[in-house]
Scaffold this motif. Structure first.
Motif, short mmCIF file in Angstrom:
data_model
loop_
_atom_site.label_atom_id
_atom_site.label_comp_id
_atom_site.label_asym_id
_atom_site.label_seq_id
_atom_site.Cartn_x
_atom_site.Cartn_y
_atom_site.Cartn_z
N ARG A 136 26.68 6.32 -4.27
CA ARG A 136 26.76 7.74 -3.50
C ARG A 136 26.97 7.55 -1.90
N SER A 154 24.16 14.89 -4.09
CA SER A 154 25.24 15.22 -4.58
C SER A 154 25.83 13.66 -5.15
N THR A 155 26.69 13.71 -6.23
CA THR A 155 27.33 12.55 -6.54
C THR A 155 28.95 12.67 -6.33
N TRP A 183 25.04 4.51 -9.49
CA TRP A 183 24.63 5.88 -8.68
C TRP A 183 23.96 5.77 -7.51
N LYS A 192 30.98 9.50 -10.02
CA LYS A 192 30.96 10.45 -11.01
C LYS A 192 31.74 9.86 -12.07
N ASN A 193 32.95 9.87 -11.95
CA ASN A 193 34.02 9.46 -12.97
C ASN A 193 33.83 8.00 -13.44
#
Length: 201
Positions: free
Chosen positions: A78, A6-7, A74, A12-13
């Motif tokens: 994370r 998951s991020t 990414w 993510k933003n």
């Protein structure tokens, strides 16, 4: 929640904002104005604004520049956001980015390389690389070129030495000292937090 699948929100933003800004620069009539006012203009008094120490991190010169920075954000961000917490992670990212610009400015001033226009999240991303290497020194990173595995601690050290060497040689149009600066500020901030008992590694 497993960070491998998951991020987290800040990573993510940050990726979304960088991609949207790049698309705006490439597709909208105001793209030139975004670059003109958002890039960090050093040694050009009429073009410099203090907010550029933040805004420059969200502008990229081309798609490859954007892609590799966002991939690294990414890839390493994370795990670090889950471990540091979103607020501390964002603070770390911004400090590395601003610190990278300051180091690049000081070295350009000393070496007589002004004026200087700086764009890209590379300095902040290099800070993330250092954090990953410090907090997970024995984690194995698979390099792209050449495709060989390497422990994170050795990758960080080798990368820092190469960037420092290229910076002194003045190779290309890459802000190598910004990369080194992001790594130095990140390393210093991590150990300051550790001494204050904010993080453990």
């Amino acid at each position: 929640m497993n960070p491998n699948f998951s991020t987290p929100p800040v990573v993510k933003n940050l990726i979304i904002i960088n991609v949207l800004v790049y698309m705006a620069m490439a597709m909208l009539p105001i793209g030139y104005a975004i670059e003109q006012y958002g890039a960090l203009s050093l040694g050009v008094p009429y073009a410099f604004h203090t907010y550029q120490f933040i805004s420059y991190m969200f502008l990229h010169a081309n798609f490859e520049h954007l892609f590799f920075n966002m991939f690294a954000l990414w890839m390493f961000g994370r795990t670090l956001e889950y471990e540091l917490g979103s607020q501390r992670f964002l603070t770390y990212y911004v400090v590395c980015g601003v610190g990278a610009a300051l180091i690049q400015y000081l070295t350009a001033l000393v070496l007589g390389e002004l004026p200087l226009f700086l764009v890209g999240a590379s300095g902040a991303v290099m800070g993330l690389l250092v954090a990953f290497g410090v907090m997970h020194p024995n984690a194995v990173i698979m390099l792209l070129i050449p495709p060989v595995p390497m422990k994170a601690k050795w990758f960080v050290i080798i990368y820092a030495v190469i960037e420092l060497f290229l910076g002194w040689r003045g190779q290309g149009h890459v802000a190598h000292f910004a990369h080194v600066g992001g790594m130095l500020w990140g390393f210093a901030l991590l150990h300051w937090w550790k001494r204050r008992g904010k993080i453990f590694f």
